[in-house]
Write an enzyme that holds these catalytic residues in place. Structure first.
Site, PDB file in Angstrom:
ATOM      1  N   CYS A   1     -11.334  -1.644   2.296  1.00 35.70           N
ATOM      2  CA  CYS A   1     -10.225  -2.429   1.742  1.00 35.70           C
ATOM      3  C   CYS A   1      -9.071  -2.363   2.732  1.00 35.70           C
ATOM      4  CB  CYS A   1      -9.826  -1.805   0.406  1.00 35.70           C
ATOM      5  SG  CYS A   1      -8.385  -2.537  -0.368  1.00 35.70           S
TER       6      CYS A   1
ATOM      7  N   CYS B   1      -9.121  -9.563   4.063  1.00 32.76           N
ATOM      8  CA  CYS B   1      -9.325  -8.875   2.782  1.00 32.76           C
ATOM      9  C   CYS B   1     -10.828  -8.923   2.553  1.00 32.76           C
ATOM     10  CB  CYS B   1      -8.587  -9.621   1.667  1.00 32.76           C
ATOM     11  SG  CYS B   1      -9.070  -9.128  -0.003  1.00 32.76           S
TER      12      CYS B   1
HETATM   13  N1  DGL Z   1     -10.287  -6.090  -0.962  1.00 29.48           N
HETATM   14  C1  DGL Z   1      -8.946  -5.717  -0.698  1.00 29.48           C
HETATM   15  C2  DGL Z   1      -8.590  -5.822   0.784  1.00 29.48           C
HETATM   16  O1  DGL Z   1      -9.437  -5.806   1.643  1.00 29.48           O
HETATM   17  C3  DGL Z   1      -7.811  -6.233  -1.505  1.00 29.48           C
HETATM   18  C4  DGL Z   1      -7.918  -6.862  -2.803  1.00 29.48           C
HETATM   19  C5  DGL Z   1      -6.783  -6.489  -3.742  1.00 29.48           C
HETATM   20  O2  DGL Z   1      -5.747  -7.139  -3.746  1.00 29.48           O
HETATM   21  O3  DGL Z   1      -6.975  -5.511  -4.446  1.00 29.48           O
HETATM   22  O4  DGL Z   1      -7.427  -5.889   1.119  1.00 29.48           O
END
Ligand code: DGL
Length: 253
Positions: free
Chosen positions: A74, A182
């Site tokens: 993430c 993301c």
């Molecule tokens: N999957 C997450 C990232 O790579 C973010 C998603 C969220 O806003 O929680 O930043």
């Protein structure tokens, strides 16, 4: 903890499954534990302090399984919590950042569009990255977009409307590449490719998997024999999110 211990992965939700897939492909003998903090998603519209607290809690859950490495799958949680987790933990901690560096090599005189969460784009880590590789970048925070992936919408009218709304702002701009900053957005590659035919969509997933491999190798922690496995966990509703993770794990991107 030894080379047979599992590798912990986490994300605010299902997005990190896109990173997990690349890691499993590269390291098929490893045991993977994936934790989605779906109950507390999204992270990207929360404050740094809150994201750090949530990420630390999730890391503690994974550590209770005696993991040998932690992958923060993430970008948002990496910016807020990687430094404090690295300072505290003695196992390798692998984080992520928007793949602006590889995307900047694709510059042909136009712009590199970076899509990421509001929290990722406003943090110091991205500012520093941008100073180095962002000369031709335009950034676009996409609040609300990860929620569509959390709802399992990889193709829908609602998704196309959202993406068209984003791209509308760059009408007439030559986009040389789009950075999927993301991990959720990696699952939107097909939908994006339809709207932006021929434009490279760049993510950092494979680089993250390679970094994991090399840190395990350096620590003599690669599992050399036996069958690999993947186990999904969630802080949210298991009846909803475990099947979704299993589906995303298989879906072609
Ligand atoms: N999957 C997450 C990232 O790579 C973010 C998603 C969220 O806003 O929680 O930043």
């Amino acid at each position: 903890m030894d080379r047979n211990s599992a590798i912990g992965f986490f994300d605010s939700g299902v997005g990190g499954v896109s990173v997990l897939r690349d890691a499993v492909r590269l390291l098929p003998r490893e045991r993977f534990l994936y934790y989605g903090d779906n109950l507390n998603a999204p992270y990207g519209t929360k404050s740094e302090d809150t994201i750090r607290t949530l990420a630390t809690h999730v890391a503690d859950v994974l550590l209770s399984y005696d993991i040998k490495a932690l992958v923060i799958a993430c970008n948002t949680a990496t910016s807020a919590a990687a430094a404090s987790l690295r300072a505290r933990l003695s196992i390798p901690v692998i984080g992520m950042e928007p793949a602006l560096k590889p995307a900047s090599m694709l510059w042909r005189g136009g712009r590199i569009l970076v899509l990421a969460t509001p929290a990722t784009l406003r943090q110091e880590k991205f500012r520093l990255l941008s100073e180095k590789y962002g000369e031709h970048a335009v950034v676009r925070p996409c609040a609300g977009l990860m929620e569509l992936v959390e709802a399992g919408e990889l193709e829908s009218e609602r998704l196309d409307d959202y993406l068209r709304g984003v791209l509308e702002d760059y009408r007439g701009v030559q986009l040389d590449a789009v950075v999927l900053g993301c991990t959720h957005y990696v699952f939107l590659k097909r939908a994006l490719a339809r709207l932006l035919p021929g434009v490279p969509l760049v993510d950092g997933n494979e680089g993250t998997a390679r970094r994991l491999q090399s840190l395990l190798d350096q620590g003599n922690l690669l599992r050399e024999a036996g069958e690999g496995s993947v186990r999904f966990m969630t802080s949210g509703d298991e009846a909803v999110f475990i099947p979704l993770m299993e589906r995303l794990y298989q879906v072609p991107v």
